[in-house]
Write an enzyme that holds these catalytic residues in place. Sequence first.
Site, PDB file in Angstrom:
ATOM      1  N   HIS A  50      19.513 -56.842  -5.646  1.00 36.78           N
ATOM      2  CA  HIS A  50      20.592 -57.107  -5.295  1.00 36.78           C
ATOM      3  C   HIS A  50      20.985 -54.908  -5.776  1.00 36.78           C
ATOM      4  CE1 HIS A  50      21.517 -61.173  -7.560  1.00 36.78           C
ATOM      5  NE2 HIS A  50      20.892 -61.477  -6.406  1.00 36.78           N
TER       6      HIS A  50
ATOM      7  N   ASP B 156      18.249 -52.811 -13.310  1.00 37.67           N
ATOM      8  CA  ASP B 156      17.636 -51.460 -14.630  1.00 37.67           C
ATOM      9  C   ASP B 156      16.676 -49.871 -13.900  1.00 37.67           C
ATOM     10  OD1 ASP B 156      15.612 -53.400 -15.013  1.00 37.67           O
ATOM     11  OD2 ASP B 156      16.427 -53.690 -16.762  1.00 37.67           O
TER      12      ASP B 156
ATOM     13  N   CYS C 271      28.551 -43.926  -1.184  1.00 32.48           N
ATOM     14  CA  CYS C 271      30.234 -43.459  -1.038  1.00 32.48           C
ATOM     15  C   CYS C 271      31.009 -44.406  -0.265  1.00 32.48           C
ATOM     16  CB  CYS C 271      29.861 -42.013  -0.341  1.00 32.48           C
ATOM     17  SG  CYS C 271      31.897 -41.420   0.039  1.00 32.48           S
TER      18      CYS C 271
ATOM     19  N   TYR D  15      30.108 -50.238 -15.595  1.00 29.06           N
ATOM     20  CA  TYR D  15      28.681 -49.708 -14.973  1.00 29.06           C
ATOM     21  C   TYR D  15      28.143 -47.626 -15.846  1.00 29.06           C
ATOM     22  CZ  TYR D  15      29.125 -53.343 -12.153  1.00 29.06           C
ATOM     23  OH  TYR D  15      28.767 -54.454 -11.532  1.00 29.06           O
TER      24      TYR D  15
ATOM     25  N   GLY E  40      12.592 -64.690 -16.098  1.00 30.41           N
ATOM     26  CA  GLY E  40      13.734 -64.808 -16.996  1.00 30.41           C
ATOM     27  C   GLY E  40      15.168 -64.904 -16.022  1.00 30.41           C
ATOM     28  N   THR E  41      14.788 -65.959 -15.287  1.00 32.55           N
ATOM     29  CA  THR E  41      16.292 -65.787 -14.219  1.00 32.55           C
ATOM     30  C   THR E  41      16.806 -67.206 -14.535  1.00 32.55           C
ATOM     31  OG1 THR E  41      17.614 -66.090 -12.416  1.00 32.55           O
ATOM     32  CG2 THR E  41      15.179 -66.731 -12.124  1.00 32.55           C
TER      33      THR E  41
ATOM     34  N   CYS F 260      31.536 -35.127   0.630  1.00 29.77           N
ATOM     35  CA  CYS F 260      33.095 -35.864   1.715  1.00 29.77           C
ATOM     36  C   CYS F 260      34.141 -36.088   0.190  1.00 29.77           C
ATOM     37  CB  CYS F 260      32.856 -36.663   3.108  1.00 29.77           C
ATOM     38  SG  CYS F 260      32.720 -38.357   1.637  1.00 29.77           S
TER      39      CYS F 260
HETATM   40  P1  OAD Z   1      21.332 -64.942 -16.190  1.00 25.26           P
HETATM   41  O1  OAD Z   1      21.987 -63.508 -17.281  1.00 25.26           O
HETATM   42  O2  OAD Z   1      21.696 -65.323 -15.572  1.00 25.26           O
HETATM   43  O3  OAD Z   1      19.794 -64.831 -16.642  1.00 25.26           O
HETATM   44  C1  OAD Z   1      19.397 -64.393 -17.895  1.00 25.26           C
HETATM   45  C2  OAD Z   1      18.115 -65.495 -18.349  1.00 25.26           C
HETATM   46  O4  OAD Z   1      16.811 -65.133 -18.770  1.00 25.26           O
HETATM   47  C3  OAD Z   1      18.273 -67.039 -18.674  1.00 25.26           C
HETATM   48  O5  OAD Z   1      18.031 -68.239 -17.940  1.00 25.26           O
HETATM   49  C4  OAD Z   1      18.491 -66.738 -20.280  1.00 25.26           C
HETATM   50  O6  OAD Z   1      17.107 -68.108 -20.242  1.00 25.26           O
HETATM   51  C5  OAD Z   1      16.366 -66.055 -19.575  1.00 25.26           C
HETATM   52  N1  OAD Z   1      16.182 -65.017 -20.863  1.00 25.26           N
HETATM   53  C6  OAD Z   1      17.096 -64.408 -22.005  1.00 25.26           C
HETATM   54  N2  OAD Z   1      15.493 -63.545 -22.655  1.00 25.26           N
HETATM   55  C7  OAD Z   1      14.808 -63.976 -21.937  1.00 25.26           C
HETATM   56  C8  OAD Z   1      13.327 -63.535 -22.251  1.00 25.26           C
HETATM   57  N3  OAD Z   1      13.539 -62.663 -24.073  1.00 25.26           N
HETATM   58  N4  OAD Z   1      11.776 -64.118 -21.832  1.00 25.26           N
HETATM   59  C9  OAD Z   1      12.565 -64.714 -21.197  1.00 25.26           C
HETATM   60  N5  OAD Z   1      13.378 -65.519 -20.664  1.00 25.26           N
HETATM   61  C10 OAD Z   1      15.065 -64.934 -21.216  1.00 25.26           C
HETATM   62  O7  OAD Z   1      21.176 -63.917 -15.351  1.00 25.26           O
HETATM   63  P2  OAD Z   1      20.203 -63.706 -13.422  1.00 25.26           P
HETATM   64  O8  OAD Z   1      19.216 -65.078 -14.003  1.00 25.26           O
HETATM   65  O9  OAD Z   1      19.557 -62.505 -13.561  1.00 25.26           O
HETATM   66  O10 OAD Z   1      23.698 -59.866 -10.002  1.00 25.26           O
HETATM   67  O11 OAD Z   1      21.068 -63.770 -12.611  1.00 25.26           O
HETATM   68  C11 OAD Z   1      21.655 -63.170 -11.555  1.00 25.26           C
HETATM   69  C12 OAD Z   1      22.172 -62.727 -11.178  1.00 25.26           C
HETATM   70  O12 OAD Z   1      23.587 -62.494 -11.660  1.00 25.26           O
HETATM   71  C13 OAD Z   1      22.254 -61.037 -11.679  1.00 25.26           C
HETATM   72  O13 OAD Z   1      21.139 -60.639 -11.329  1.00 25.26           O
HETATM   73  C14 OAD Z   1      23.192 -60.443 -11.003  1.00 25.26           C
HETATM   74  C15 OAD Z   1      24.438 -61.700 -11.874  1.00 25.26           C
HETATM   75  O14 OAD Z   1      25.534 -61.373 -11.398  1.00 25.26           O
HETATM   76  C16 OAD Z   1      24.808 -59.470  -9.510  1.00 25.26           C
HETATM   77  O15 OAD Z   1      24.904 -58.316 -10.961  1.00 25.26           O
HETATM   78  C17 OAD Z   1      24.446 -59.165  -8.265  1.00 25.26           C
END
Ligand code: OAD
Length: 255
Positions: free
Chosen positions: A125, A110, A133, A72, A193-194, A156
């Site tokens: 998240h 971020d 703590c 981290y 972007g997920t 503490c």
């Molecule tokens: P992922 O890494 O699973 O997915 C990222 C997504 O972004 C993918 O579908 C890519 O195709 C897409 N991507 C990459 N570059 C891109 C761009 N330039 N424009 C648009 N899309 C793009 O990330 P998350 O879905 O955010 O949780 O993951 C969900 C959670 O999994 C996170 O919040 C994290 C992780 O465990 C915790 O840390 C609790």
Amino acid sequence: METAESQRNIDLAAEVLANASTVAVLTGAGVSAESGVPTFRASDGLWEGHRIEDVASPEGFGRNPGLVWQFYNARRANVAKVKPNPAHTFLAQLEDLFPKAFTLVTQNVDGLHQLAGSRNVLELHGSLRRTRCTVCEEVRDQFLDPLAEMPTCVLCEGLLRPDIVWFGEILPQEIWLDAVEATISCEVFLVVGTSAVVHPAAGLIELAQTAGAKVVEANLTPTVASDVADIGLYGPSGQLLPQVMKRFRELKGMA
Ligand code: OAD
């Protein structure tokens, strides 16, 4: 060069937004990719060389807090160097166009949305900027200042942990309920972007559709959520979303 189909989808996305009065957005790591923040799911299933369960679970932290802090602290140092990209800016501009009717739900930790100017941000998240703590539970904003290898609480002296939701932990309930409320009451639900595989966050997409919203997906590639989406924009979101804004402004007769 956009293909005719992708241009059509950009126009359609702008149209549904122009006709909507309430908008909710779900973002994931991909929205920050063009800023230089790595996404999570590389094809080897590792996060920068680590197994997910080693660096993002309470058990992993219990086994080796030093390794977790190393991970981290490296992420914090990276985020301190990067800037919001045009996709973050698009979402901040969109909020200005839908005053009081815009909610940005993010899985990202971020802080780049806030840096771009977004105000109504629900961090599902947690945040890389905060610590909690492990003894007295005090949550503290540490910004992105460098922290010790094993930082301790000023109150503490207990061991601190990142104020991030790890696998196996529950989401902050008030924030989650606000996200659900925004999802079921919006007319357009934009997903940016997920990979849409981590629940419960990913479940918001289907919930939005069931509640009657138009779902617009912007991602580098189609995902498991693409079947649910009414409109798909496939390519880098920092390039596609500004084009949606341009068309939206034309439709609204804005300069
Ligand atoms: P992922 O890494 O699973 O997915 C990222 C997504 O972004 C993918 O579908 C890519 O195709 C897409 N991507 C990459 N570059 C891109 C761009 N330039 N424009 C648009 N899309 C793009 O990330 P998350 O879905 O955010 O949780 O993951 C969900 C959670 O999994 C996170 O919040 C994290 C992780 O465990 C915790 O840390 C609790």
